[in-house]
Scaffold this motif. Structure first.
Motif, PDB file in Angstrom:
ATOM      1  N   GLY A  15       1.291  -1.339  -0.100  1.00 23.79           N
ATOM      2  CA  GLY A  15      -0.645   0.102  -0.083  1.00 23.79           C
ATOM      3  C   GLY A  15       0.816   1.333  -0.275  1.00 23.79           C
ATOM      4  N   ALA A  70      -4.016  -3.060  -4.648  1.00 22.41           N
ATOM      5  CA  ALA A  70      -6.049  -2.058  -4.618  1.00 22.41           C
ATOM      6  C   ALA A  70      -4.972  -1.068  -4.821  1.00 22.41           C
ATOM      7  CB  ALA A  70      -6.549  -1.955  -2.955  1.00 22.41           C
ATOM      8  N   LYS A  71      -5.539  -1.065  -6.387  1.00 22.06           N
ATOM      9  CA  LYS A  71      -5.286   0.270  -7.032  1.00 22.06           C
ATOM     10  C   LYS A  71      -6.045   1.116  -6.342  1.00 22.06           C
ATOM     11  CE  LYS A  71      -2.951  -1.904 -10.698  1.00 22.06           C
ATOM     12  NZ  LYS A  71      -2.463  -1.996 -12.247  1.00 22.06           N
ATOM     13  N   MET A  72      -5.185   3.098  -6.329  1.00 31.34           N
ATOM     14  CA  MET A  72      -6.462   4.115  -6.080  1.00 31.34           C
ATOM     15  C   MET A  72      -7.631   3.807  -7.238  1.00 31.34           C
ATOM     16  SD  MET A  72      -4.278   5.195  -3.931  1.00 31.34           S
ATOM     17  CE  MET A  72      -5.195   6.110  -2.761  1.00 31.34           C
ATOM     18  N   ASP A  74      -9.363   2.219  -8.275  1.00 32.29           N
ATOM     19  CA  ASP A  74     -10.021   0.961  -8.074  1.00 32.29           C
ATOM     20  C   ASP A  74     -11.611   1.490  -7.258  1.00 32.29           C
ATOM     21  OD1 ASP A  74      -8.184  -0.505  -9.735  1.00 32.29           O
ATOM     22  OD2 ASP A  74      -7.943  -1.385  -8.064  1.00 32.29           O
ATOM     23  N   LYS A  75     -12.596   0.957  -7.750  1.00 37.68           N
ATOM     24  CA  LYS A  75     -13.368   1.531  -7.020  1.00 37.68           C
ATOM     25  C   LYS A  75     -14.011   0.468  -5.746  1.00 37.68           C
ATOM     26  CE  LYS A  75     -16.870   3.629 -10.206  1.00 37.68           C
ATOM     27  NZ  LYS A  75     -17.867   3.812 -11.274  1.00 37.68           N
ATOM     28  N   GLY A 107      -2.358   1.907   1.891  1.00 37.66           N
ATOM     29  CA  GLY A 107      -3.252   1.911   0.681  1.00 37.66           C
ATOM     30  C   GLY A 107      -4.644   2.333   0.291  1.00 37.66           C
ATOM     31  N   HIS A 108      -5.406   2.263  -0.201  1.00 32.84           N
ATOM     32  CA  HIS A 108      -6.569   2.378  -0.956  1.00 32.84           C
ATOM     33  C   HIS A 108      -7.505   3.000   0.275  1.00 32.84           C
ATOM     34  CE1 HIS A 108     -10.447   2.779  -3.575  1.00 32.84           C
ATOM     35  NE2 HIS A 108      -9.716   3.039  -4.349  1.00 32.84           N
ATOM     36  N   THR A 109      -7.764   4.203   0.548  1.00 26.58           N
ATOM     37  CA  THR A 109      -8.483   4.028   1.674  1.00 26.58           C
ATOM     38  C   THR A 109      -9.663   3.562   2.140  1.00 26.58           C
ATOM     39  OG1 THR A 109      -7.290   6.112   2.395  1.00 26.58           O
ATOM     40  CG2 THR A 109      -8.654   5.472   3.538  1.00 26.58           C
ATOM     41  N   GLY A 302      -1.212   8.338   2.225  1.00 28.46           N
ATOM     42  CA  GLY A 302      -0.591   7.616   1.050  1.00 28.46           C
ATOM     43  C   GLY A 302       0.467   7.962   0.651  1.00 28.46           C
TER      44      GLY A 302
END
Length: 366
Positions: A15, A70-72, A74-75, A107-109, A302
């Motif tokens: 992340g 998990a990419k930023m 991505d939903k 990572g992705h919050t 991030g």
């Protein structure tokens, strides 16, 4: 797990903006300082490369491989349905299966919040988990909750936020009998919107050290230890604080670079400026705890550096070691009126009816 047991923390090593090159050394430093067991989750090869650059002798460090990240962009719903083997999901799975006690991720919050809710579930009586943050101040740290997990909250949710924040302040920040205030547009009772006024009435009837309304200008200068608000307002306060600090630093650097005398003054003031910067450094407290889940969950920015990750892992270790969730459960048991799933109006009218002699409770139910 007893209070003297070694906390086991799953680290989402993939992340954040920098991935393993920041997450791994930051976690290792925390483990060395606070006797914490680590489960480093992510690409095994990349994690091993980072571990080869640091000393891990005497530490309990395991690698748990995860194929995906998990990419930023991505939903959260897409991650939950289509990307089952992301490092954040695997990390929470370790907690659910009792192979770890908590999770730290940069990572992705949105994915971190969604995966935590799905994998761990909420503490019984908590309707909405709250995202807290610790901000530095001149005399003592300030805890704000909620700062973004819930943009629409009910009065009873704010009371639940306060109960959770109180447990965090006592166990992790070591603040005895923390003062709790609710963010509003005036100090006097009655100032603010419907949410604030109804939550005020509920908070005033709890056993917490509730001091009433707190205005925005008093957040960083007052004596209150915990400021309670809904996530919409809290997120604005947090982002405004971060932006103001960045802008202030930028303007100060520019002014100190204007001319010979300004540069000379800046050189003479450099030690004081460095001390000032350290006092305002958010990395001292690391991530934001997501309170209300059946397990510890800390969400880091991030762009967090190694020190912020270290601080967050250390906070997570204290949270687990001091059994903070048990204190949250005890707080909820002491105030069952704010854990029932019925209308707040019913509670308030029932109380008012008893005082005035009118049966407003039955009127509310009809």
């Amino acid at each position: 797990m007893g209070t003297n047991s070694r906390p086991r923390i799953a680290i989402d090593a993939m992340g954040g903006d920098y991935g393993p090159q920041v997450m791994v050394p930051g976690a290792i430093q925390a483990a060395r300082r606070r006797d914490i067991a680590l489960r480093l989750v992510g690409n095994q090869e990349q994690i091993e490369q980072e571990l080869s650059r640091t000393m891990v002798d005497g530490l309990e460090v395991d690698i748990v491989h995860a194929d995906d990240v998990a990419k930023m962009g991505d939903k959260p719903s897409h991650i939950m349905r289509r990307k089952k083997d992301t490092s954040i999901q695997v990390a929470y799975k370790l907690v659910r299966e009792n192979d770890a006690d908590g999770v730290v991720s940069a990572g992705h919050t949105g994915a971190t919040l969604a995966c935590g809710m799905f994998a761990l579930g909420r503490i019984k009586g908590i309707e909405r988990p709250g995202l807290a943050t610790v901000l530095p101040r001149e005399n003592k740290p300030l805890l704000i909750i909620d700062v973004g997990a819930n943009v629409d909250s009910k009065p009873r949710h704010l009371v639940q936020f306060a109960i959770m924040a109180e447990a965090l302040a006592v166990n992790v920040l070591k603040t005895p009998e923390p003062q709790v205030g609710i963010l509003s547009i005036g100090e006097e009772q009655g100032k603010g919107n419907v949410l604030v006024n109804e939550a005020y009435g509920l908070l005033a009837r709890t056993s917490m050290n509730f001091v009433g309304n707190v205005e925005g200008r008093d957040i960083f200068q007052g004596d209150v230890d915990i400021v309670v608000c809904d996530g919409f307002v809290g997120n604005v306060v947090l982002k405004l604080s971060e932006g103001l600090g960045t802008a202030f630093s930028s303007m100060l650097r520019k002014e100190l670079g204007r001319g010979f005398w300004a540069k000379l003054g800046g050189m003479l003031a450099l030690p004081a400026l460095k001390r000032f910067r350290r006092r305002l450094d958010y990395e001292e407290y690391g991530g934001a705890p997501l309170l209300g889940l059946n397990g510890a969950s800390f969400v880091c920015h991030g762009s967090s550096g190694t020190r912020a990750i270290q601080s967050s892992v250390q906070m997570a270790g204290s949270y687990i070691r001091n059994r903070t969730n048990d204190d949250i459960r005890a707080g909820l048991e002491a105030h069952p009126e704010i854990t029932r799933f019925h209308r707040l109006k019913h509670i308030l009218h029932s109380s008012a009816g008893k005082g005035s002699g009118h049966n407003e409770e039955s009127q509310d139910e009809t």
